[in-house]
Structures are given as C-alpha cells and as structure tokens.
Motif scaffolding. Sequence first.
Motif, PDB file in Angstrom:
ATOM      1  N   SER A   1       8.216 -20.579 -15.953  1.00 46.81           N
ATOM      2  CA  SER A   1       9.558 -21.126 -16.096  1.00 46.81           C
ATOM      3  C   SER A   1      10.556 -20.351 -15.234  1.00 46.81           C
ATOM      4  O   SER A   1      11.408 -20.942 -14.570  1.00 46.81           O
ATOM      5  CB  SER A   1       9.982 -21.081 -17.567  1.00 46.81           C
ATOM      6  N   ASP A   2      10.433 -19.020 -15.242  1.00 49.12           N
ATOM      7  CA  ASP A   2      11.313 -18.183 -14.418  1.00 49.12           C
ATOM      8  C   ASP A   2      11.116 -18.468 -12.927  1.00 49.12           C
ATOM      9  O   ASP A   2      12.086 -18.567 -12.173  1.00 49.12           O
ATOM     10  CB  ASP A   2      11.066 -16.702 -14.694  1.00 49.12           C
ATOM     11  N   ILE A   3       9.879 -18.605 -12.507  1.00 47.65           N
ATOM     12  CA  ILE A   3       9.586 -18.888 -11.102  1.00 47.65           C
ATOM     13  C   ILE A   3      10.123 -20.261 -10.710  1.00 47.65           C
ATOM     14  O   ILE A   3      10.713 -20.422  -9.646  1.00 47.65           O
ATOM     15  CB  ILE A   3       8.070 -18.763 -10.828  1.00 47.65           C
ATOM     16  N   THR A   4       9.936 -21.223 -11.586  1.00 48.03           N
ATOM     17  CA  THR A   4      10.451 -22.568 -11.318  1.00 48.03           C
ATOM     18  C   THR A   4      11.964 -22.552 -11.192  1.00 48.03           C
ATOM     19  O   THR A   4      12.534 -23.185 -10.297  1.00 48.03           O
ATOM     20  CB  THR A   4      10.011 -23.549 -12.432  1.00 48.03           C
ATOM     21  N   GLN A   5      12.629 -21.797 -12.049  1.00 46.99           N
ATOM     22  CA  GLN A   5      14.088 -21.687 -11.997  1.00 46.99           C
ATOM     23  C   GLN A   5      14.531 -21.008 -10.699  1.00 46.99           C
ATOM     24  O   GLN A   5      15.469 -21.452 -10.041  1.00 46.99           O
ATOM     25  CB  GLN A   5      14.622 -20.919 -13.211  1.00 46.99           C
ATOM     26  N   ALA A   6      13.850 -19.944 -10.326  1.00 44.57           N
ATOM     27  CA  ALA A   6      14.179 -19.248  -9.078  1.00 44.57           C
ATOM     28  C   ALA A   6      13.978 -20.173  -7.882  1.00 44.57           C
ATOM     29  O   ALA A   6      14.771 -20.169  -6.942  1.00 44.57           O
ATOM     30  CB  ALA A   6      13.320 -17.998  -8.935  1.00 44.57           C
ATOM     31  N   TYR A   7      12.937 -20.974  -7.916  1.00 45.62           N
ATOM     32  CA  TYR A   7      12.675 -21.940  -6.843  1.00 45.62           C
ATOM     33  C   TYR A   7      13.828 -22.947  -6.748  1.00 45.62           C
ATOM     34  O   TYR A   7      14.294 -23.267  -5.657  1.00 45.62           O
ATOM     35  CB  TYR A   7      11.344 -22.658  -7.094  1.00 45.62           C
ATOM     36  N   LYS A   8      14.303 -23.411  -7.888  1.00 40.74           N
ATOM     37  CA  LYS A   8      15.431 -24.360  -7.916  1.00 40.74           C
ATOM     38  C   LYS A   8      16.696 -23.720  -7.350  1.00 40.74           C
ATOM     39  O   LYS A   8      17.438 -24.357  -6.602  1.00 40.74           O
ATOM     40  CB  LYS A   8      15.685 -24.859  -9.339  1.00 40.74           C
ATOM     41  N   VAL A   9      16.938 -22.469  -7.712  1.00 46.06           N
ATOM     42  CA  VAL A   9      18.116 -21.758  -7.198  1.00 46.06           C
ATOM     43  C   VAL A   9      18.023 -21.617  -5.680  1.00 46.06           C
ATOM     44  O   VAL A   9      18.996 -21.861  -4.959  1.00 46.06           O
ATOM     45  CB  VAL A   9      18.280 -20.378  -7.878  1.00 46.06           C
ATOM     46  N   GLY A  10      16.840 -21.235  -5.186  1.00 42.77           N
ATOM     47  CA  GLY A  10      16.647 -21.101  -3.746  1.00 42.77           C
ATOM     48  C   GLY A  10      16.871 -22.419  -3.023  1.00 42.77           C
ATOM     49  O   GLY A  10      17.546 -22.464  -1.980  1.00 42.77           O
ATOM     50  N   ALA A  11      16.321 -23.491  -3.559  1.00 40.32           N
ATOM     51  CA  ALA A  11      16.501 -24.816  -2.951  1.00 40.32           C
ATOM     52  C   ALA A  11      17.976 -25.215  -2.977  1.00 40.32           C
ATOM     53  O   ALA A  11      18.494 -25.796  -2.008  1.00 40.32           O
ATOM     54  CB  ALA A  11      15.644 -25.845  -3.675  1.00 40.32           C
TER      55      ALA A  11
ATOM     56  N   TYR B   1      11.533 -17.181   2.520  1.00 39.23           N
ATOM     57  CA  TYR B   1      10.443 -16.257   2.198  1.00 39.23           C
ATOM     58  C   TYR B   1      10.162 -16.270   0.690  1.00 39.23           C
ATOM     59  O   TYR B   1       9.003 -16.328   0.266  1.00 39.23           O
ATOM     60  CB  TYR B   1      10.749 -14.826   2.657  1.00 39.23           C
ATOM     61  N   ILE B   2      11.206 -16.219  -0.108  1.00 40.68           N
ATOM     62  CA  ILE B   2      11.033 -16.224  -1.571  1.00 40.68           C
ATOM     63  C   ILE B   2      10.383 -17.529  -2.023  1.00 40.68           C
ATOM     64  O   ILE B   2       9.444 -17.526  -2.834  1.00 40.68           O
ATOM     65  CB  ILE B   2      12.389 -16.004  -2.278  1.00 40.68           C
ATOM     66  N   LEU B   3      10.845 -18.653  -1.480  1.00 39.88           N
ATOM     67  CA  LEU B   3      10.254 -19.945  -1.836  1.00 39.88           C
ATOM     68  C   LEU B   3       8.778 -20.000  -1.420  1.00 39.88           C
ATOM     69  O   LEU B   3       7.932 -20.524  -2.158  1.00 39.88           O
ATOM     70  CB  LEU B   3      11.030 -21.089  -1.188  1.00 39.88           C
ATOM     71  N   ALA B   4       8.469 -19.453  -0.262  1.00 36.51           N
ATOM     72  CA  ALA B   4       7.078 -19.433   0.215  1.00 36.51           C
ATOM     73  C   ALA B   4       6.210 -18.564  -0.691  1.00 36.51           C
ATOM     74  O   ALA B   4       5.073 -18.931  -1.017  1.00 36.51           O
ATOM     75  CB  ALA B   4       7.031 -18.911   1.648  1.00 36.51           C
ATOM     76  N   PHE B   5       6.757 -17.434  -1.093  1.00 32.85           N
ATOM     77  CA  PHE B   5       6.020 -16.539  -1.978  1.00 32.85           C
ATOM     78  C   PHE B   5       5.671 -17.248  -3.288  1.00 32.85           C
ATOM     79  O   PHE B   5       4.546 -17.162  -3.769  1.00 32.85           O
ATOM     80  CB  PHE B   5       6.845 -15.272  -2.243  1.00 32.85           C
ATOM     81  N   TYR B   6       6.649 -17.970  -3.847  1.00 33.23           N
ATOM     82  CA  TYR B   6       6.385 -18.702  -5.083  1.00 33.23           C
ATOM     83  C   TYR B   6       5.378 -19.822  -4.862  1.00 33.23           C
ATOM     84  O   TYR B   6       4.516 -20.072  -5.705  1.00 33.23           O
ATOM     85  CB  TYR B   6       7.687 -19.271  -5.667  1.00 33.23           C
ATOM     86  N   ALA B   7       5.463 -20.508  -3.743  1.00 39.46           N
ATOM     87  CA  ALA B   7       4.487 -21.560  -3.438  1.00 39.46           C
ATOM     88  C   ALA B   7       3.086 -20.963  -3.359  1.00 39.46           C
ATOM     89  O   ALA B   7       2.116 -21.547  -3.855  1.00 39.46           O
ATOM     90  CB  ALA B   7       4.854 -22.258  -2.136  1.00 39.46           C
TER      91      ALA B   7
END
Length: 176
Positions: free
Chosen positions: A16-26, A43-49
């Motif tokens: 859930s935290d990673i998904t939220q961070a991904y949304k913030v980055g987008a 880079y952060i989005l790629a790391f999560y992917a």
Amino acid sequence: KRRSINKKAFFKKSKSDITQAYKVGAFILKKFPKTKVRGDVFYILAFYAQEFQSLKKAKKLFSLAKKYSAKSSSSFKKASLALADIYYNEKNFKSAISNYENAIDDKESKWWTRDAFNLAWCYFREGAESKGITLMKEVHRLSKKGFYLNFEKDAERDLAYFFAESGRVKEADRFI
C-alpha cells in the motif's frame, strides 16, 4: 511457521505504501513535467516497478531516469547500474556494458568489485577478452582490501577461465 503466513496479507501495508508513493511520483510528473527532479522521480518509479517484478516497465522508467538526470548525479548512476544488471541477467551484454561503464567510473562504492566483476564478464562475452582480463585482475586486487566486497576467489577462478579460453595459458600459469 513462516510458510503458513499469508504473504499477501503480510505485505499489504508495504504494498500500500509503495502504491501510494508511485501515485505521488506520477502526480509530480504530471503536475510539474519540467521539474529538475524528474530523473529522481523516474528512478523511484522504476525501482518500485522492479520491486513489483515488472521488468519491462522498470527498464523503460530507468531509461527515463537516465534521460532526465545529469550524468554526474546519483540517479543517473543508479539507473545505469539497475539497467546494467537487468541487461546482464537477460544476457544482453552489449547494452549492459555501456550502462556498467556509466555507473562504475569511480571506485568509491564497496559494491564496485561486484559491478566490475559483471562488467568483466560482459567484455569477455562480447569478445573483448583483454579488457575482461584487465578488469577481472583489478577486481581480484581490490577484493583483497577490506573496503570492497570480496570477489577474490571468484575472480581467481574466472581469470583462469578467461586466460584458458583466450589461449593465454602461460599467463594463467603465472597468475595462479
């Protein structure tokens, strides 16, 4: 006991935290498309992917991180290294070489020996045996120091293989 744990439930909060961070980055990229930190965001989005096992998406995002980062920045180097590892694992050694070369230009990281070890193998697989041997010797030398990850035994074994496959048996004998 660990085997019986429901992994989906166990990792629910972190996912859930990673998904939220991904949304913030987008959101940042959409709201501020010309921001100076977009290389970092990519880079952060790629790391999560990559964490979600989406390598195709991660490769695209790591490439964007490189594109929008200054060549001297840590995001550029980390994205290059991540791409190099992906290409190395895919046995796309030519692409791995350019990315490793972008990432390991200095020897300030204790991980340098690991990354240079992989780069030496890439050189060898692409027919640049001399470059591979030279780099593997450096990995061997630096592995003996306490600062770097110790690849001494691996480097010795693989150097013998490099020498033998390159027809440089006398040099292998001297090295051993």
